[in-house]
Design an enzyme around this catalytic site. Structure first.
Site, mmCIF file in Angstrom:
data_model
loop_
_atom_site.group_PDB
_atom_site.id
_atom_site.type_symbol
_atom_site.label_atom_id
_atom_site.label_comp_id
_atom_site.label_asym_id
_atom_site.label_seq_id
_atom_site.Cartn_x
_atom_site.Cartn_y
_atom_site.Cartn_z
ATOM 1 N N ASP A 65 0.820 -1.214 0.000
ATOM 2 C CA ASP A 65 0.000 0.000 0.000
ATOM 3 C C ASP A 65 0.856 1.267 0.000
ATOM 4 O OD1 ASP A 65 0.782 -0.884 2.597
ATOM 5 O OD2 ASP A 65 -0.505 0.657 3.468
ATOM 6 N N GLU A 66 0.215 2.326 -0.445
ATOM 7 C CA GLU A 66 0.743 3.688 -0.328
ATOM 8 C C GLU A 66 2.197 3.849 -0.755
ATOM 9 O OE1 GLU A 66 -2.139 5.575 3.005
ATOM 10 O OE2 GLU A 66 -0.432 4.505 3.798
#
Ligand code: NAG
Ligand code: NAG
Ligand code: NAG
Ligand code: NAG
Length: 877
Positions: free
Chosen positions: A530-531
């Site tokens: 993620d991210e």
């Protein structure tokens, strides 16, 4: 010459001495105050004020100190500068160090900390800050050569240095924010009907339950035994301990038996009755049988029987039959031990509770920027360096302090699970049919791992062993890319263009498989994903050598990782949604070589336009676990109150009722209010961003649901429990049981049925389940009481979970007494204080103050104010 040298030595010695002295003095005497000023009138940010006052008896004019603190929002985001910027008009400079760590240093013309003279800085930060727990404790002061000292005023969990948050512009995130802290009237308007008992005897609600109202069975040691079924050692042992009766291999004559058995077929719903975890139970006065399609099914039958026993009346349980099976095969709870560390005991307590409520996946987030929490044999730096947080300018000993962990490695910022502890957790979970899914978050969120592998590099380089130095390096040392991750790290993305990165991943995978091998063989590798910070790798010479556009590097990383995972015999690869898609486009499924690629969907803030991702991905052949932040993020606050703990980026609040109301069968039905609490126009959102439907042949790809608890604001076991419970029970209810109201189309009829179901659930918590959690030592959230006064003076008090004990006192009698339903207030009372308690009376919630003005009228105006002090104490045990 000699004299000069001597003088120099003395002078430097004296300087160091006086400096350390100043550090000690300031740590002791500096009063710190952090005031949130205004979220409403500043575009894309808020203003705050830090006040530093020397409360001692002498002036401190030394200037070679540095003051470090964690601010969860970027300070002066528009002006951030490598050489720092002025901190308001304080005469100090503020520097962003890394992550949420900031440093204050005096400018040349700083006038010193004169006694009783405040040094003030008003400054702007990004986003918003509306809760006390947004301010991190344990600020510290140090000198270049000095020993860092925590500033007394900022120590511990009381957060007494945070100024009052009691004005609209402080507690609202922006002008659009519709939320105000709840008052007595708000809570009354939301109150469940008090049924005086638990309407649902087993949570999660079984599929089909036919229990007698009149006939009960009395289970006791003299008459009853558990009869062990094949390969059901643990289930037998568990039940016999819970009921306090013996276990036997064969039923002796003259005894009543509880027969445990695995059998191929369980009658019931033809589609789901053979699903792992399905069971049926028959309770008769002569005996009880529990038959599961597998051992997990028997275990869940056992849990249902234990629920009837523990929640009921002196071991009398109703006769009847239950046919039950899970709605979803994946019923998970995620726990972040990366940000702050929670060890084996906390995890085992949560596993115990998860198993009571038939959850079966523990998603353990073991790494993040702020820490690596699992010992990996062969990579000692991961635990020696990356699991520890402390003030360390050498970079060789630990990660620099984050999230209020202070200058030393003696807080919850530091710690890890040893291989032995992890195996113990695995065994405990495995016995209870819970699969442990460790997540190693890469390529982003990897500051700790990067830092540890750099420390390893320097260690071996110094020893002249370049092969070892570079073996597991995660960064291109010539990479000059500049970026900031979501949580402001400048160096948190491992480099996908180096073989050493893949060697590192392979080593971690190999060792994790090894740890799981004889206990619970690892089936899936969860790489997070993620991210990924935009901007990473853009100036990496190693990546320049690859013939791949930077925007596709992450997909390429995932494809390569997928091959390693497969080579090690794992058929499943797991990641967060943004780990498996580029914008709104799924990665090429056929280049992910594992049989299953499963994504966790979290980023469903409807007005941000990503709500349809779970269906895009399911339609593209990915498996989906619904982890939606708007309903299933247990790190978000229960109420819009500055006293409540938690981040609130996805939605301002997630009360237990909201989790209970989650509709997993059609995700768009959950699109009701936006983050500000305003109703959402679903057509607008769907027109603007799209709301793709779930294709019929993709329905089986929605494998389940999961609750998430991120750890940024959680620093004690009690705080962890507070955030997870009782929301975990509502999660279990939805993940196991499809309620009748879910089958109704949207509309008033459904809303009413759902509200009625919530009433029943809320009463079942208060009158039944919370006492079971107390017995387990779980510090669930105790909801604040609310009350009204009838014209007759009769006091009616309750909580969100009717049945919880409440104590009251008044302005004319300062003794706490238990509240009872027929209590009548004397006409001379003008103020009532109420506090709710845990079912065992051992813990107290908020104290609520009620101004009563008893008149002849039946309608009485009441107002209620949270008593800040007791609330904070109660929250932060
Ligand atoms: C359950 O039975 C159905 C129908 O016979 C079958 O299609 C399905 O694969 C079975 N599921 C499991 C988990 O065995
Ligand atoms: C370099 O370090 C590795 C790992 O500790 C070791 O196996 C190897 O023998 C070392 N090589 C030399 C030349 O010392
Ligand atoms: C960094 O770049 C220099 C100059 O091109 C090169 O000599 C050196 O080997 C590179 N270092 C690493 C670690 O790649
Ligand atoms: C996906 O990958 C496969 C296998 O490499 C390839 O044949 C196919 O063209 C790719 N699809 C797309 C849309 O790029």
């Amino acid at each position: 010459m000699w004299l000069h040298l001597l003088l120099l030595l003395c002078a430097s010695g004296l300087l160091a001495l006086s400096n350390n002295d100043a550090i000690d003095y300031l740590a002791e005497n500096l009063k710190v105050k952090y005031d949130v000023i205004d979220n409403m009138n500043i575009d894309d940010g808020f203003s705050a004020k830090v006040t530093l006052t020397n409360t001692g008896d002498r002036d401190i004019m030394e200037k070679d100190w540095e003051l470090y603190f964690n601010n969860i929002r970027m300070i002066e985001p528009d002006k951030i500068h490598p050489n720092g910027i002025e901190f308001g008009s304080s005469g100090l400079m503020v520097h962003h160090v890394n992550g949420v760590l900031f440093k204050l240093v005096p400018k040349a013309d700083f006038g010193g900390f004169k006694k009783s003279t405040p040094v003030e800085a008003v400054f702007t930060s990004s986003a918003w800050m509306v809760a006390y727990t947004d301010v991190m404790p344990n600020w510290y002061i140090t000198a270049p050569e000095g020993t860092p000292k925590t500033i007394e005023a900022t120590k511990g969990e009381e957060l007494g240095f945070v100024g009052p948050i009691n004005k609209e512009e402080q507690w609202k995130r922006s002008k659009l924010d519709q939320y105000d802290p709840y008052n007595n009237g708000d809570r009354i308007s939301m109150k469940p009907v008090d049924h005086g008992e638990a309407p649902i005897p087993i949570i999660p609600t079984p599929y089909n339950m036919d229990l007698s109202k009149d006939t009960t069975v009395h289970i006791n040691r003299d008459e009853w035994v558990v009869v062990k079924g094949n390969e059901l050692d643990f289930e037998t042992q568990y039940l016999s301990e819970k009921l306090g009766i013996d276990q036997v291999d064969k039923l002796p004559s003259g005894k009543s038996g509880i027969m445990l058995e695995v059998s191929d077929f369980v009658s019931g719903d033809p589609i789901n009755s053979n699903m792992s975890g399905a069971y049926q139970m028959a309770i008769e006065s002569s005996g009880i049988s529990i038959t599961g399609v597998d051992a997990a099914g028997v275990f869940y039958g056992v849990q249902s029987l234990v629920a009837l026993y523990e929640g009921g009346d002196s071991s009398r349980i109703p006769t009847g039959t239950i046919i039950d099976f899970p709605r979803f095969e994946y019923r998970g709870q995620h726990i972040d031990i990366g940000r702050n560390f929670f060890g084996k005991d906390d995890l085992i307590r949560i596993v115990d509770a998860m198993s009571m409520y038939k959850l079966n996946k523990l998603h353990l987030h073991v790494t993040d920027d702020e820490g690596w929490r699992l010992e990996i044999p062969g990579l000692p730096e991961l635990t020696e360096v990356a699991s520890q947080r402390c003030h360390d300018m050498t970079g060789m000993n630990c990660i620099m302090p984050q999230l209020g962990s202070g200058p030393r490695d003696d807080t919850v910022g530091s710690g890890y699970l040893t291989v032995a502890q992890y195996k113990e957790l695995l065994e405990h979970a495995n016995d209870r049919h819970i699969e442990v899914i460790p997540e190693f978050d890469v390529p982003g969120h990897a500051h700790a791992a990067i830092h540890a592998m750099l420390a390893r590099y320097h260690k071996y380089k110094e020893a002249g062993n370049m092969t070892a130095a570079e073996q597991y390096l995660l960064t291109d040392l010539n990479d000059t890319s500049e970026y900031l991750s979501v949580q402001y790290f400048t160096d948190n993305a491992i480099n996908p263009c180096m073989q050493s990165t893949y060697d590192f991943m392979e080593h971690v995978i190999t060792e994790t498989i090894e740890m799981h091998k004889d206990i619970q063989p690892l089936k899936a590798f969860h790489f997070g994903g993620d991210e990924q910070p935009p901007g990473a790798w853009t100036a990496s010479p190693k990546c320049d050598e690859m013939d791949i556009d930077t925007q596709y590097l992450k997909a390429d990383f995932v494809y390569k990782l997928s091959e390693i995972v497969k080579r090690h015999g794992l058929e499943k690869i797991y990641g967060w949604e943004d780990g498996l898609m580029n914008g709104e486009t799924p990665y090429n499924r056929s280049r992910i070589v594992n049989d299953h690629a499963l994504a966790y969907f979290w980023d469903n803030v409807w007005e941000w336009g990503r709500g349809q991702r779970s269906y895009i991905m399911a339609n593209a052949g990915f498996q989906v676990v619904l982890s939606h932040a708007t309903h299933l993020y247990f790190d978000h606050p229960y109420e819009p109150d500055p006293n409540e703990r938690g981040y609130y980026w996805a939605t301002r609040i997630i009360p237990t009722q909201k989790t209970h109301s989650y509709a997993p069968d059609n995700i768009y039905e959950n699109m009701l209010v936006d983050g500000n609490g305003s109703p959402i126009n679903r057509d607008d959102i769907c027109q603007k961003y799209g709301c793709v439907p779930l294709e019929e042949d993709a329905k089986h790809n929605i494998v389940g649901m999961q609750g998430q608890v991120w750890g940024e604001t959680i620093r004690t076991s009690a705080q962890l429990d507070y955030m997870v419970f009782p929301r975990l029970l509502a999660l279990a209810e939805r993940a196991w049981h499809r309620a009748d109201w879910e089958k109704l189309g949207e509309g008033i009829e459904r809303d009413e049925a759902r509200d009625e179901d919530w009433d029943n659930f809320a009463n079942s918590l208060g009158y039944r389940e919370l006492s079971r959690l107390d017995a387990l030592g779980v510090s669930y959230r105790i909801p604040p009481p609310f009350a009204s006064v009838e014209a007759s003076g009769e006091l009616e008090a309750s909580t969100e979970h009717p049945g919880l004990p409440i104590d009251i006192k008044t302005d004319i009698d300062d003794t706490w007494v238990p509240y009872t339903k027929d209590m009548v207030l004397s006409p001379s009372v003008s103020t009532v204080f109420l506090k709710s308690k845990s079912t065992d009376g051992a813990r107290e919630g908020l104290t609520v103050t009620l101004d009563v003005s008893i008149s002849g009228s039946a309608h009485v105006t009441v107002s209620c104010v949270l008593l800040l002090l007791t609330s904070v104490l109660a929250l932060l045990k």
